[in-house]
Every structure is written in C-alpha cells, then in structure tokens.
Design a protein around this motif. Sequence first.
Motif, PDB file in Angstrom:
ATOM      1  N   ARG A   1       0.838  -1.205   0.000  1.00 39.02           N
ATOM      2  CA  ARG A   1       0.000   0.000   0.000  1.00 39.02           C
ATOM      3  C   ARG A   1       0.872   1.254   0.000  1.00 39.02           C
ATOM      4  NH1 ARG A   1      -5.377  -0.513   1.118  1.00 39.02           N
ATOM      5  NH2 ARG A   1      -5.403   1.682   1.712  1.00 39.02           N
ATOM      6  N   SER A   2       1.939   1.230   0.763  1.00 42.19           N
ATOM      7  CA  SER A   2       2.850   2.371   0.819  1.00 42.19           C
ATOM      8  C   SER A   2       3.514   2.607  -0.534  1.00 42.19           C
ATOM      9  CB  SER A   2       3.907   2.133   1.897  1.00 42.19           C
ATOM     10  OG  SER A   2       4.824   3.211   1.951  1.00 42.19           O
ATOM     11  N   ARG A   3       3.874   1.526  -1.210  1.00 49.11           N
ATOM     12  CA  ARG A   3       4.504   1.661  -2.527  1.00 49.11           C
ATOM     13  C   ARG A   3       3.521   2.221  -3.553  1.00 49.11           C
ATOM     14  NH1 ARG A   3       8.009  -3.970  -3.252  1.00 49.11           N
ATOM     15  NH2 ARG A   3       9.603  -3.496  -1.676  1.00 49.11           N
ATOM     16  N   ILE A   4       2.281   1.794  -3.468  1.00 50.31           N
ATOM     17  CA  ILE A   4       1.267   2.293  -4.403  1.00 50.31           C
ATOM     18  C   ILE A   4       1.017   3.775  -4.169  1.00 50.31           C
ATOM     19  CG2 ILE A   4      -1.188   2.163  -4.976  1.00 50.31           C
ATOM     20  CD1 ILE A   4      -0.975  -0.874  -4.602  1.00 50.31           C
TER      21      ILE A   4
ATOM     22  N   ILE B   1      -6.620   8.297  -0.850  1.00 49.18           N
ATOM     23  CA  ILE B   1      -6.197   7.220  -1.755  1.00 49.18           C
ATOM     24  C   ILE B   1      -6.834   5.903  -1.321  1.00 49.18           C
ATOM     25  CG2 ILE B   1      -4.238   5.972  -2.710  1.00 49.18           C
ATOM     26  CD1 ILE B   1      -2.528   8.440  -2.225  1.00 49.18           C
ATOM     27  N   GLU B   2      -7.729   5.388  -2.150  1.00 47.93           N
ATOM     28  CA  GLU B   2      -8.405   4.119  -1.885  1.00 47.93           C
ATOM     29  C   GLU B   2      -7.743   3.033  -2.739  1.00 47.93           C
ATOM     30  OE1 GLU B   2     -12.555   4.608  -2.664  1.00 47.93           O
ATOM     31  OE2 GLU B   2     -12.561   6.645  -1.835  1.00 47.93           O
TER      32      GLU B   2
ATOM     33  N   ALA C   1      -4.016  -4.102  -8.677  1.00 46.78           N
ATOM     34  CA  ALA C   1      -4.703  -3.263  -7.695  1.00 46.78           C
ATOM     35  C   ALA C   1      -5.445  -2.151  -8.420  1.00 46.78           C
ATOM     36  CB  ALA C   1      -3.717  -2.671  -6.695  1.00 46.78           C
ATOM     37  N   THR C   2      -6.548  -1.742  -7.834  1.00 53.19           N
ATOM     38  CA  THR C   2      -7.337  -0.623  -8.338  1.00 53.19           C
ATOM     39  C   THR C   2      -7.193   0.540  -7.373  1.00 53.19           C
ATOM     40  OG1 THR C   2      -8.934  -2.109  -9.396  1.00 53.19           O
ATOM     41  CG2 THR C   2      -9.641   0.151  -8.998  1.00 53.19           C
TER      42      THR C   2
ATOM     43  N   HIS D   1      -8.328   7.436 -11.449  1.00 58.98           N
ATOM     44  CA  HIS D   1      -8.621   6.007 -11.376  1.00 58.98           C
ATOM     45  C   HIS D   1      -7.492   5.253 -12.073  1.00 58.98           C
ATOM     46  CE1 HIS D   1     -12.817   6.534  -9.977  1.00 58.98           C
ATOM     47  NE2 HIS D   1     -12.772   7.641 -10.710  1.00 58.98           N
ATOM     48  N   HIS D   2      -6.684   4.557 -11.293  1.00 59.72           N
ATOM     49  CA  HIS D   2      -5.563   3.775 -11.819  1.00 59.72           C
ATOM     50  C   HIS D   2      -5.882   2.284 -11.744  1.00 59.72           C
ATOM     51  CE1 HIS D   2      -2.200   6.644 -12.356  1.00 59.72           C
ATOM     52  NE2 HIS D   2      -2.688   7.287 -11.324  1.00 59.72           N
TER      53      HIS D   2
END
Length: 206
Positions: free
Chosen positions: A28-31, A100-101, A117-118, A147-148
């Motif tokens: 999550r931190s990297r994203i 950030i979701e 991941a979305t 939206h990634h």
Amino acid sequence: MSRVIRAVAAVVLLGAVVEAGPWRLEERSRIEALVYQYCTSVDRLDWDLYQSVFTEGAVIDYTAAGGAVGTAPEMVAWLKVVFQDSPIRLARHQHLVSNIEITFNDADAEAGKPLGATVRAAFTAPMSLNVFPLEYGPLMTCAGWYHHELVQNSAGEWQSVSLREEIAYNQATVHSILLILGVVYAIRCAGTFIARTIRGGKVKAA
C-alpha cells in the motif's frame, strides 16, 4: 455497552491488520508513492519520470477534462503543448492528492497472474492560465479523482496500465474561452486604434 462495542471494533481492526500483514501494508505504501510520483512528474515537467509510472502500452484518458487519450508517449507530447510550448498554456500548476483508496485484486494472484490493484485518489489542481508574454494569468482550479489500474512488473514494482481522470469541477475550460476572447478583442481594438492613427496622420499630411 459502549465498552463492549469499542472492544469488538478493536478486535475487528486488529484482525484486519493481522490479515493484511506487513507485506500488504508495504505494498500500500509503494502504491501511494506511485500516485505521488505521477503528480510530481507533471508538476516538475519531468516526462521521463511521468512515463516510468506507466507500463508500455498503458492507456491514459484525460477526456473528462477536455483533454486527450492515448499512450504515455502520446500524452507527453500533448502535455508539453498544454504546459510548456503553447503561447496560451497552464504555466503554473500544483497537483494535490488525497483520500487514496486501494483495492487489491487477490483473485488474480490466486490464479497465478501478476498481482493487480485498483486505485481511486482524489485530486485538486490549482493552475495559472498564462498568455505569452505575460508571466502570470488568472488562477483556476480543476478537481476530481484519478482512477488507476495497477500491476506489479517482474521486478515487483507497481506500474499503471490504465489511468482515467474523473472530474468533479473544472474552471479551466471557461477561463480559457474567456481569456482567448479577451485576447482577440484586445487585438481587434489595437488594430482599430492603429488604423485610425494612420488614417489621421495621412489626413494631417494632406
């Protein structure tokens, strides 16, 4: 009763953390860092950094804001016009991102596919619309959500295979139209003044 509710909530939260584990928290931190990297690349006009956010062949869609859609190299060419090369350009801008979701596509990993991941991230982007040779122009704001769709590459790094911009509000379009109309009107007034001055000079000379 309130103590019981708080205790149950704490157990549920602890269970979620244990289930996610240090690995999931690290991902999550990297994203989140990748999302920040995208915003930084645009604000610094660092197009190599911008392209590193995306996979080869990734599709980037800015049409909701009145922009273009295409691959990363195609978007770099378009963004250079918007932010750098055009006489009417967004010369000053700052992308702020929050909320950030992240949703991991665990089914892909279970099926032996690369983990995906979305991401849905809120953004606010104050900008200055400049007309050459003026250094500063009217301030406007564009805001919405990014939206990634992300995947992990062979090195374990996250990259975006798709970016779609969703707009909550956009002042840039209206400001651009008004500014262009104002410039055209100013040019016409200047032309009329010059023409009258020339005609007046000829009359005096006669």
